[in-house]
Design a protein around this motif. Structure first.
Motif, PDB file in Angstrom:
ATOM      1  N   ALA A  14       0.644  -1.142  -0.022  1.00  0.00           N
ATOM      2  CA  ALA A  14      -0.213   0.178  -0.031  1.00  0.00           C
ATOM      3  C   ALA A  14       0.812   1.257  -0.075  1.00  0.00           C
ATOM      4  N   TYR A  17       1.160   2.423  -3.450  1.00  0.00           N
ATOM      5  CA  TYR A  17      -0.011   3.451  -3.651  1.00  0.00           C
ATOM      6  C   TYR A  17      -0.192   4.740  -3.068  1.00  0.00           C
ATOM      7  N   ILE A  18       0.682   4.655  -1.931  1.00  0.00           N
ATOM      8  CA  ILE A  18      -0.210   5.735  -0.763  1.00  0.00           C
ATOM      9  C   ILE A  18       0.766   6.824  -1.612  1.00  0.00           C
TER      10      ILE A  18
END
Length: 103
Positions: A14, A17-18
């Motif tokens: 994640a 993508y953050i």
């Protein structure tokens, strides 16, 4: 330990993508301390592509390494193998990112 590995892998993936071009000023160490002139010279979109791919690879492959090692080794040794598999790729990341995306 399975839930820890899955949680950690999801968290690492994640992170790829953050971090994006909109919040890189806040989240990328080193980039947030650059001057505007240095930021204009820095290829942020290519770096973020490299960063995202690296984070996804480390999350996927370390989980695979853990699950394979848990078949052949005890839980304690599998945890050690998993920890090592998380630590080994980072020097590669630092070396490549410093050479390819130098200030």
């Amino acid at each position: 330990m399975i839930f820890v590995v899955l949680f950690t892998s999801i968290l690492i993936g994640a992170c790829g993508y953050i971090v994006n071009e909109d919040n890189a000023d806040l989240l990328l160490s080193g980039y947030n301390t650059m001057s505007k002139d240095e930021k204009s010279k820095f290829d942020l979109s290519s770096y973020l592509g490299f960063f995202r791919k690296f984070m996804l690879n480390i999350s996927l492959y370390s989980a695979i390494i853990y699950f394979i090692s848990s078949i052949f080794l005890s839980d304690d040794y599998s945890a050690i193998v998993y920890t090592i598999s998380l630590c080994i790729p980072w020097p590669y990341f630092f070396i490549v990112s410093n050479k390819r995306f130098k200030k």
